[in-house]
Structures are given as C-alpha cells and as structure tokens.
Enzyme design. Sequence first.
Site, PDB file in Angstrom:
ATOM      1  N   LYS A   1       1.112  -1.791  -0.165  1.00  0.00           N
ATOM      2  CA  LYS A   1      -0.134  -0.024  -0.194  1.00  0.00           C
ATOM      3  C   LYS A   1       0.886   1.243   0.145  1.00  0.00           C
ATOM      4  O   LYS A   1       0.795   2.063  -0.793  1.00  0.00           O
ATOM      5  CB  LYS A   1      -1.223   0.268   1.028  1.00  0.00           C
ATOM      6  CG  LYS A   1      -1.805   1.011   1.246  1.00  0.00           C
ATOM      7  CD  LYS A   1      -2.897   0.895   2.341  1.00  0.00           C
ATOM      8  CE  LYS A   1      -3.022   1.236   3.677  1.00  0.00           C
ATOM      9  NZ  LYS A   1      -3.055   2.240   4.314  1.00  0.00           N
TER      10      LYS A   1
ATOM     11  N   ARG B   1       2.988   6.080  -3.588  1.00  0.00           N
ATOM     12  CA  ARG B   1       4.150   6.770  -3.943  1.00  0.00           C
ATOM     13  C   ARG B   1       3.913   6.616  -5.192  1.00  0.00           C
ATOM     14  O   ARG B   1       4.588   8.067  -6.175  1.00  0.00           O
ATOM     15  CB  ARG B   1       5.205   6.261  -3.146  1.00  0.00           C
ATOM     16  CG  ARG B   1       5.260   6.529  -1.984  1.00  0.00           C
ATOM     17  CD  ARG B   1       6.164   5.926  -0.811  1.00  0.00           C
ATOM     18  NE  ARG B   1       6.683   6.235   0.321  1.00  0.00           N
ATOM     19  CZ  ARG B   1       5.589   6.068   1.623  1.00  0.00           C
ATOM     20  NH1 ARG B   1       4.564   5.702   1.399  1.00  0.00           N
ATOM     21  NH2 ARG B   1       5.790   6.778   2.800  1.00  0.00           N
TER      22      ARG B   1
ATOM     23  N   ARG C   1      -7.808  13.287  12.486  1.00  0.00           N
ATOM     24  CA  ARG C   1      -6.281  12.749  12.239  1.00  0.00           C
ATOM     25  C   ARG C   1      -5.481  14.050  12.592  1.00  0.00           C
ATOM     26  O   ARG C   1      -6.162  14.890  11.527  1.00  0.00           O
ATOM     27  CB  ARG C   1      -5.923  11.254  11.463  1.00  0.00           C
ATOM     28  CG  ARG C   1      -6.989  10.275  11.086  1.00  0.00           C
ATOM     29  CD  ARG C   1      -5.995   9.666  10.789  1.00  0.00           C
ATOM     30  NE  ARG C   1      -5.127   8.479  11.490  1.00  0.00           N
ATOM     31  CZ  ARG C   1      -4.433   8.188  10.728  1.00  0.00           C
ATOM     32  NH1 ARG C   1      -4.825   7.386   8.390  1.00  0.00           N
ATOM     33  NH2 ARG C   1      -2.947   7.938  10.311  1.00  0.00           N
TER      34      ARG C   1
ATOM     35  N   SER D   1       7.504   9.191  11.624  1.00  0.00           N
ATOM     36  CA  SER D   1       6.600   9.871  10.819  1.00  0.00           C
ATOM     37  C   SER D   1       6.983   9.219   9.136  1.00  0.00           C
ATOM     38  O   SER D   1       7.331  10.497   8.736  1.00  0.00           O
ATOM     39  CB  SER D   1       5.689  10.978  11.025  1.00  0.00           C
ATOM     40  OG  SER D   1       4.201  11.047   9.829  1.00  0.00           O
TER      41      SER D   1
ATOM     42  N   ASP E   1       2.523  -0.809  11.612  1.00  0.00           N
ATOM     43  CA  ASP E   1       1.055  -1.443  11.400  1.00  0.00           C
ATOM     44  C   ASP E   1       0.808  -2.784  12.219  1.00  0.00           C
ATOM     45  O   ASP E   1      -0.467  -3.576  11.643  1.00  0.00           O
ATOM     46  CB  ASP E   1       0.935  -1.343   9.895  1.00  0.00           C
ATOM     47  CG  ASP E   1       1.472   0.383   9.505  1.00  0.00           C
ATOM     48  OD1 ASP E   1       0.591   1.067  10.357  1.00  0.00           O
ATOM     49  OD2 ASP E   1       1.151   0.699   8.694  1.00  0.00           O
TER      50      ASP E   1
ATOM     51  N   ARG F   1      -5.617   2.734  18.504  1.00  0.00           N
ATOM     52  CA  ARG F   1      -5.863   1.239  18.185  1.00  0.00           C
ATOM     53  C   ARG F   1      -4.924   1.067  19.187  1.00  0.00           C
ATOM     54  O   ARG F   1      -5.332  -0.383  19.407  1.00  0.00           O
ATOM     55  CB  ARG F   1      -4.370   1.402  16.432  1.00  0.00           C
ATOM     56  CG  ARG F   1      -5.357   1.176  15.706  1.00  0.00           C
ATOM     57  CD  ARG F   1      -4.557   0.496  14.815  1.00  0.00           C
ATOM     58  NE  ARG F   1      -4.626  -0.004  13.223  1.00  0.00           N
ATOM     59  CZ  ARG F   1      -4.329   0.756  12.157  1.00  0.00           C
ATOM     60  NH1 ARG F   1      -3.316   0.452  12.417  1.00  0.00           N
ATOM     61  NH2 ARG F   1      -4.757   0.753  11.150  1.00  0.00           N
TER      62      ARG F   1
ATOM     63  N   ARG G   1      -7.131  -2.691   9.571  1.00  0.00           N
ATOM     64  CA  ARG G   1      -6.642  -3.763  10.217  1.00  0.00           C
ATOM     65  C   ARG G   1      -6.884  -4.077  11.741  1.00  0.00           C
ATOM     66  O   ARG G   1      -6.337  -5.151  12.154  1.00  0.00           O
ATOM     67  CB  ARG G   1      -5.267  -3.404  10.099  1.00  0.00           C
ATOM     68  CG  ARG G   1      -3.957  -2.537   9.818  1.00  0.00           C
ATOM     69  CD  ARG G   1      -2.784  -2.847   9.397  1.00  0.00           C
ATOM     70  NE  ARG G   1      -2.004  -2.027   7.827  1.00  0.00           N
ATOM     71  CZ  ARG G   1      -1.372  -2.012   6.923  1.00  0.00           C
ATOM     72  NH1 ARG G   1      -2.366  -3.092   6.684  1.00  0.00           N
ATOM     73  NH2 ARG G   1      -1.191  -0.530   6.360  1.00  0.00           N
TER      74      ARG G   1
END
Length: 447
Positions: free
Chosen positions: A26, A31, A131, A174, A326, A357, A399
């Site tokens: 992904k 990108r 977010r 990040s 992730d 999460r 996820r």
Amino acid sequence: MSSPSKLIVHSQTTPLQGAITVPGDKSISHRAVLLAALADGVSVIRNWLPAGDTLATLEVVRALGVSVEMDEHHPNSWDLRVDGRGLRGLRRPAGPLNCRNAGTAIRLLAGVMAGQSFPSVLDGSEQLRKRPMGRVTEPLQQMGADIKADNGHAPLHLRPAPLHGLAYRLPVASAQVKSALLLAGLYTAEGVRVHQPGPARDHTERMLMAMGAVVTTQDGWVTLSDEPFGGRRLLPLDMTVPGDFSSAAFPLVAAAIVPHSQITIRGVGLNETRIGLLQVLRAMGADVRVGNQQMTGGELAADLSVGFAELHAVDVDGPTVVRAIDEFPVWAVAATQAAGRSTVRDAAELRVKEVDRIAVLVGELRRLSAQLDEHEDGFTVHGPTRLRGASVDSHDDHRLGMALAVAGLAATEPTIIHDAACVADSFPGFVETMRQLGAAMEWVEPI
Ligand code: S3P
C-alpha cells in the site's frame, strides 16, 4: 469503501496449508502513482494495489489532470500506465481532493500541493478529519507554504506560495511527514533535510532515487540534495510493486497460531524498515523462513514460509516499534496465544492511526475473552488464553478488522465481525486469500 458488512469466522479445526500471494504494498502503491504523475514521461507500474486507500490517491491524481490507464487483469493487482505531467504540469482541480480514509494520501499530497501554482483543498472521510494534520502543516509552513488546517485537522486549504529549504527534526518517526517534506523539497532551490528519531519506512527515498533525484541518509538525517538532477525532472518509473508485508502479517500470524499449519506467502516486500513483526515473531519462537530473495523496484522481496509453533511472550519497545507500527493489532492476537506477559511500549502513535488502536484493540479483544491491560503508550497481553467467539466491531479500521478475523480462527465459537468491508482499504480479497489456505471464514452479507 466501507459499506456495512459482516464477516463470520469459525473456530479453525484444520491446519492452514498452501501457498498464496498478497496484494501489492500500500505504501509503495500510493507513492508510485503520485510520483509517476510528477515524472516527465510514461511510467509503468505492475502489481499496483487497487484498494480503498490507494484508489483515493489514483482519483486525486486524475483530478489533477493526469491520465492513468489500467489493465485490471486481476481484481487485486493492476498494471498502471501513468502519463506524468512533470513537476509543474498538474492542472487545477475542479473541487476539493478527496483522500477518503487515507492518511498517507492526504499527508503526501500536502507536500506536493504546497508547491503548485494554483490553490487546492485536501479533504477526506469523517475518520480522516479526526487525524492530526499539524505535524505536516507546521513544517510545510516553515518552508514557506500557505497551508491552513481546520484546528489541526482536514480539510487543508492551500494557496500558491514560493517554497524554500528547511532542516527539520521530526518530533515523531513518521514516514508520511518525512515524505511530505521531501516532496515539497522538489519545489525548492535548496532541497530539504529531515531528521527522523527512528527508522521510518524509506520507500519515498528509494523511489525518488530511482527517478534520478539525489537523496542521502546519514546519522538520522535524510537529505534531498539541492543538486538540480536533470534540471529538476523526475524520470518515469518502470517497476513491479512487491507484496505488502503488512497484509502478509495476517496469514503469517494465523499460520503461527493454528496448530499444524504450514504456509508459504510468495513475493512479499521485506524492506528493513517494515519487518519488525518478523523479528518479534521469531523472538516468540515462530518458525519463519525466507527464501527466493529478489530485488523489485529497488525493494527486496522474498517468499515467506511459516508454520505453527508454541509461542512465548516478548516485550516490544524502542526502534522496533516504528518498524512494526501497523502490525500491532495482529501481533496482539499472536500474544494472546503466547505463554507469558507480552508488553508493547513507546507506541503512543497507535492512538492516532485510523482509530485509537490501543483503546479499540484492547476493547475488542477483551470481547473475545483475551486479557489485556491498557497503557498510555501501549498495552500488555496476558497469555495464553482460550479465546471465546463473540460479536466484535472493526470500528471501520481495516487492520483491526483483519486482526479480529485471525483471532476468530483461534476462538472456540464463531466470531462475527461487524463493519468488516473496510478490510478492502488495504487488502482486497483478504477473505478469499485466507480461504485459499483453508481458513473457515465467510461474508454474511454480500459486498
Ligand atoms: C505510512 C506510514 C505510517 C504507517 C501508515 C503508512 C506510509 O504512518 O502507519 O500505515 O505509507 O508512509 P506514519 O507516517 O503516520 O507513521
């Protein structure tokens, strides 16, 4: 991409067996289509991932006047031909650019749109609007960008402004913010330098280098050089996207916890910055083998073979966290089957992913009778536990939905996962792929 839909997972009484592939990566797919749009010439991208998140990027690129043709020879693997318009050839869009649920799309696009000679608005779903965007708007403003967030959140409003170089220390490791700054750096004379406190994924750096830009990494500093590579033109891409390790993580953990299983996942990307879970699972006693290594599009890919093993607890913290960021939902499932107390720390970032999460994962796994403690920057899992099937919810987090499906295989009664269509945000064909291995799961409502 997430119409309400239920997934039912039965107690897995037979071993998982066979060989599968998982869809393309992904992060690399986002990108590839975005950078190809900025190249001079036609790029060819094979095994591109047509998932909810990446299709958002593809549609945005089209809204910016870029022609993208696709060969949909397989529903989960497309070949794209992207007719790049050059760094300064994008067209003013007719309306706001919709990034749906995709954090990678909105943050990388913020860097690109900051350098354009026309205004734009970047927006997305209600989930995306929650977010944090200040982490990307603030350093972009320091580069001269005219970008405004709504109290630190999307929608982002951009207007043309000249950009200049910056040396910036990321407060969190990040890859999305690092990438946004590197992409904005393409529109400066000076280039840009970004310091990362940990080894965030480096797909943008690799791809920019494949396209002729000069990017170096030393002592935590990633530098896009001021060298005017080819007059600041990006060469088109010709690449095959490797399978997504973050998708492979689900069958990988499933095979490690379902007795007598033995599976192979072919052509999985094994970029060092992504495979923290592999090291963690091995430390827990999992039997994971790597074979048939090859390079594809500047990235390492290989076949992974994994079998059932008696797992034991481990703690995860420090630099491993960003390399497995992730994978914690599915790692938590592995930890419920491992003997002892497994703790993850230094992972407060999990609270600003698609959902919080930490809170949501702890809450949903507890419904399956797992024993977990919540910490501000992580959680502890007490294992091994005999999971009990129950009704759970993905909270529209792909996820989390897939991790709960893997947990359901190890539960004694059926597990019903509500709002599960979101699994296609990153892994279209997840259920069909798991069924190829013999996993007992099915959609209750058609999607
Ligand atoms: C991504 C970077 C990570 C990761 C996300 C994809 C990327 O996010 O969690 O799923 O493609 O750059 P952060 O950059 O917010 O850490």
